[in-house]
Design a protein around this motif. Structure first.
Motif, PDB file in Angstrom:
ATOM      1  N   MET A  32       0.953  -1.189   0.118  1.00 55.80           N
ATOM      2  CA  MET A  32       0.035   0.043  -0.045  1.00 55.80           C
ATOM      3  C   MET A  32       0.940   1.358  -0.096  1.00 55.80           C
ATOM      4  SD  MET A  32      -3.289  -0.769   2.356  1.00 55.80           S
ATOM      5  CE  MET A  32      -4.260   0.695   1.673  1.00 55.80           C
ATOM      6  N   ALA A  33       2.011   1.170   0.759  1.00 56.07           N
ATOM      7  CA  ALA A  33       2.643   2.599   0.722  1.00 56.07           C
ATOM      8  C   ALA A  33       3.379   2.533  -0.644  1.00 56.07           C
ATOM      9  CB  ALA A  33       3.996   2.176   1.863  1.00 56.07           C
ATOM     10  N   MET A  34       3.916   1.516  -1.418  1.00 54.78           N
ATOM     11  CA  MET A  34       4.291   1.775  -2.832  1.00 54.78           C
ATOM     12  C   MET A  34       3.515   2.286  -3.599  1.00 54.78           C
ATOM     13  SD  MET A  34       7.024  -1.508  -3.636  1.00 54.78           S
ATOM     14  CE  MET A  34       5.958  -2.778  -3.162  1.00 54.78           C
ATOM     15  N   CYS A  35       1.903   1.787  -3.448  1.00 55.88           N
ATOM     16  CA  CYS A  35       0.940   2.280  -4.245  1.00 55.88           C
ATOM     17  C   CYS A  35       0.711   3.940  -3.924  1.00 55.88           C
ATOM     18  CB  CYS A  35      -0.278   1.687  -3.930  1.00 55.88           C
ATOM     19  SG  CYS A  35      -0.405  -0.222  -4.542  1.00 55.88           S
ATOM     20  N   ALA A  36       0.837   4.236  -2.770  1.00 53.41           N
ATOM     21  CA  ALA A  36       0.780   5.624  -1.971  1.00 53.41           C
ATOM     22  C   ALA A  36       1.607   6.425  -3.036  1.00 53.41           C
ATOM     23  CB  ALA A  36       0.602   5.747  -0.587  1.00 53.41           C
ATOM     24  N   VAL A  37       3.085   6.036  -2.898  1.00 56.26           N
ATOM     25  CA  VAL A  37       4.292   6.759  -3.804  1.00 56.26           C
ATOM     26  C   VAL A  37       3.579   6.927  -4.978  1.00 56.26           C
ATOM     27  CG1 VAL A  37       6.371   6.663  -4.389  1.00 56.26           C
ATOM     28  CG2 VAL A  37       5.870   6.095  -2.042  1.00 56.26           C
ATOM     29  N   ALA A  38       3.423   5.850  -5.856  1.00 59.29           N
ATOM     30  CA  ALA A  38       2.913   5.825  -7.291  1.00 59.29           C
ATOM     31  C   ALA A  38       2.001   7.021  -7.378  1.00 59.29           C
ATOM     32  CB  ALA A  38       2.712   4.561  -7.645  1.00 59.29           C
ATOM     33  N   ASP A  39       0.899   7.069  -6.657  1.00 61.10           N
ATOM     34  CA  ASP A  39      -0.186   8.107  -6.618  1.00 61.10           C
ATOM     35  C   ASP A  39       0.328   9.229  -6.539  1.00 61.10           C
ATOM     36  OD1 ASP A  39      -2.913   8.107  -7.022  1.00 61.10           O
ATOM     37  OD2 ASP A  39      -2.825   9.181  -4.975  1.00 61.10           O
ATOM     38  N   ILE A  40       1.372   9.607  -5.478  1.00 57.87           N
ATOM     39  CA  ILE A  40       1.758  10.836  -5.585  1.00 57.87           C
ATOM     40  C   ILE A  40       2.556  11.462  -6.598  1.00 57.87           C
ATOM     41  CG2 ILE A  40       3.444  12.273  -4.198  1.00 57.87           C
ATOM     42  CD1 ILE A  40       2.600  10.743  -1.748  1.00 57.87           C
ATOM     43  N   MET A  41       3.194  10.524  -7.083  1.00 59.17           N
ATOM     44  CA  MET A  41       3.915  10.719  -8.407  1.00 59.17           C
ATOM     45  C   MET A  41       3.225  10.982  -9.837  1.00 59.17           C
ATOM     46  SD  MET A  41       7.141   7.621  -8.240  1.00 59.17           S
ATOM     47  CE  MET A  41       7.804   8.239  -9.664  1.00 59.17           C
ATOM     48  N   ILE A  42       1.998  10.319  -9.745  1.00 58.37           N
ATOM     49  CA  ILE A  42       1.360  10.409 -10.863  1.00 58.37           C
ATOM     50  C   ILE A  42       0.254  11.532 -10.835  1.00 58.37           C
ATOM     51  CG2 ILE A  42      -0.227   9.422 -12.665  1.00 58.37           C
ATOM     52  CD1 ILE A  42       1.647   6.817 -12.089  1.00 58.37           C
ATOM     53  N   ASN A  43      -0.521  11.450  -9.778  1.00 53.02           N
ATOM     54  CA  ASN A  43      -1.650  12.018  -9.503  1.00 53.02           C
ATOM     55  C   ASN A  43      -1.550  13.373  -8.520  1.00 53.02           C
ATOM     56  OD1 ASN A  43      -3.682  11.019 -11.182  1.00 53.02           O
ATOM     57  ND2 ASN A  43      -3.495   9.177  -9.599  1.00 53.02           N
ATOM     58  N   GLY A  44      -0.110  13.323  -7.930  1.00 57.52           N
ATOM     59  CA  GLY A  44      -0.089  14.434  -6.812  1.00 57.52           C
ATOM     60  C   GLY A  44       1.134  15.349  -7.514  1.00 57.52           C
ATOM     61  N   ASP A  45       1.821  16.065  -6.629  1.00 56.99           N
ATOM     62  CA  ASP A  45       2.959  17.028  -6.919  1.00 56.99           C
ATOM     63  C   ASP A  45       4.089  16.412  -7.331  1.00 56.99           C
ATOM     64  OD1 ASP A  45       3.667  16.431  -4.465  1.00 56.99           O
ATOM     65  OD2 ASP A  45       3.354  18.495  -3.564  1.00 56.99           O
ATOM     66  N   GLY A  46       4.382  14.971  -6.885  1.00 58.79           N
ATOM     67  CA  GLY A  46       5.440  14.214  -7.270  1.00 58.79           C
ATOM     68  C   GLY A  46       6.445  14.313  -6.361  1.00 58.79           C
ATOM     69  N   VAL A  47       6.206  14.960  -4.896  1.00 61.65           N
ATOM     70  CA  VAL A  47       7.260  15.115  -4.029  1.00 61.65           C
ATOM     71  C   VAL A  47       7.281  14.303  -2.866  1.00 61.65           C
ATOM     72  CG1 VAL A  47       8.360  16.843  -2.282  1.00 61.65           C
ATOM     73  CG2 VAL A  47       7.318  17.687  -4.480  1.00 61.65           C
ATOM     74  N   ILE A  48       8.187  13.406  -2.847  1.00 60.82           N
ATOM     75  CA  ILE A  48       8.284  12.603  -1.606  1.00 60.82           C
ATOM     76  C   ILE A  48       9.511  12.998  -1.094  1.00 60.82           C
ATOM     77  CG2 ILE A  48       8.823   9.996  -1.009  1.00 60.82           C
ATOM     78  CD1 ILE A  48       6.035  10.500  -2.842  1.00 60.82           C
ATOM     79  N   GLU A  49       9.157  13.341   0.580  1.00 65.44           N
ATOM     80  CA  GLU A  49      10.371  13.857   1.360  1.00 65.44           C
ATOM     81  C   GLU A  49      10.026  13.372   2.719  1.00 65.44           C
ATOM     82  OE1 GLU A  49       9.755  18.003   1.027  1.00 65.44           O
ATOM     83  OE2 GLU A  49       7.695  17.831   1.867  1.00 65.44           O
ATOM     84  N   THR A  50      11.488  13.183   3.193  1.00 69.91           N
ATOM     85  CA  THR A  50      11.550  12.914   4.822  1.00 69.91           C
ATOM     86  C   THR A  50      10.355  13.780   5.674  1.00 69.91           C
ATOM     87  OG1 THR A  50      13.891  12.265   4.584  1.00 69.91           O
ATOM     88  CG2 THR A  50      12.957  13.064   6.894  1.00 69.91           C
TER      89      THR A  50
END
Length: 360
Positions: free
Chosen positions: A301-319
């Protein structure tokens, strides 16, 4: 003069019309349409009036299908699909076969999926096909592959060296100040299993001089049957073994079956990574003293959440980000020379007194 004023007025009005047709400039302080706040908004929701969220096609490719571990990962696929409406499936080999896993990934590329989440049985073997997937515009996320080069992110449930070190700390707590142990991985090609094992050995050397590894290298146990066979062989060859640490979820139950058959409850301490339901009967009998694990369903689920942010969100994954998934509510993002790794805080220790709290 009147004619000149009339022409000037007409020009002003025409300019105003064209100005009204010009696209509005983006406000740098606002969020792009279709983005979601992973810490507050459920994945799949969009702000009223914004662009509709893209429905994703996600394929999860595990080391092998059908094991308890990866069945639980598939449960995470189902949870994500129910929550978002995304098309999430699991496809992979029925045995740990890097060649077959590469073919599964080739099939994903041919199908033009949006996302692949991969738990490689051999990170080296999948590098070329993952590169090909990325070149095709597919988001590639890996798990248990901290040194994978061709991926957008590798997601780990925790710092893997620290997880291995905590094996050794727990072993000393359970079995005392001295002894000889064996470490078993599924296969020597499994990068994460080696990192855990090496973390345990490093902790042994640094803190516990009266413990030593009985065998010259890690044992391989890719299946329950093979793990049991290899542990029996090790016991016959190295009779001073007093502890067993397993990295694959099938390893501790394999060792426990040997402990029960040879009545070694008081001689050999068995522990390592496993699933509660896999090890429940052995925890209750005392053949396994402790297991450690993370929930592979939550990792998926966490990987799916990251993919969702990358494609449907702003693409920012941060600490510090909250992915909205248990164990991944305060992630650490680490840039390396070869990739970017996301670490959660998701490991759990379980013994006979706490195994009843889990049902997977």
């Amino acid at each position: 003069m009147k004619k000149f004023l009339a022409l000037l007025l007409a020009a002003v009005m025409l300019t105003a019309v064209f100005a009204g047709c010009k696209p509005a400039e983006k406000d740098p302080g606002t969020t792009d349409p279709g983005t979601t706040d992973p810490g507050t908004t459920d994945p799949g929701t969009t702000d009223p009036g914004t662009t509709e969220r893209k429905k994703l096609t996600i394929v999860n490719v595990p080391k092998r299908k059908g094991s308890d571990w990866f069945n639980r990962m598939d449960y995470g696929n189902q949870l994500w699909a129910e929550k978002t409406g995304d098309d999430v499936t699991q496809q992979g080999p029925n045995a740990m076969d890097p060649v077959a896993q590469v073919q599964n990934l080739e099939d994903c590329i041919a199908a033009g999926v949006d996302v692949v989440t991969v738990v490689p049985s051999s990170p080296e073997a999948v590098e070329p096909v993952l590169k090909k997937a990325m070149e095709a515009g597919i988001v590639v996320l890996t798990h248990e592959a901290e040194n994978q080069q061709n991926c957008d992110y590798d997601l780990e449930a925790f710092d893997n060296t620290a997880y291995g070190a905590h094996f050794m700390d727990n072993l000393v707590t359970l079995a005392g100040d001295s002894g000889e142990y064996v470490l078993m991985v599924a296969q020597l090609t499994h990068a994460t299993h080696r990192v855990w094992s090496e973390g345990a050995v490093e902790q042994n050397k640094a803190k516990y001089p009266n413990w030593k590894m009985a065998t010259p290298d890690f044992l391989e146990g890719p299946s329950a049957e093979e793990g049991q066979k290899k542990f029996e062989e090790a016991l016959n060859k190295y009779p001073n073994i007093t502890a067993f640490i397993g990295c694959d979820s099938s390893n501790p139950p394999s060792a426990a079956a040997v402990v029960e058959s040879k009545n070694l409850y008081d001689k050999v301490t068995v522990m390592g990574t496993s699933m509660p339901n896999q090890s429940r009967k052995y925890l209750e009998s005392g053949a396994i003293k402790q297991i450690s694990f993370w929930d592979p369903g939550m990792a998926q689920m966490a990987m799916c959440a990251v993919a969702d942010i990358m494609i449907n969100g702003d693409g920012v994954i941060e600490t510090g980000m909250d992915l909205g998934v248990e164990g991944y509510n305060n992630i650490t993002v680490k840039e390396t020379d070869i990739n970017t790794v996301i670490y959660g805080n998701a490991w759990v220790d379980c013994d006979k007194d706490s195994v009843g709290e889990y049902n997977f």
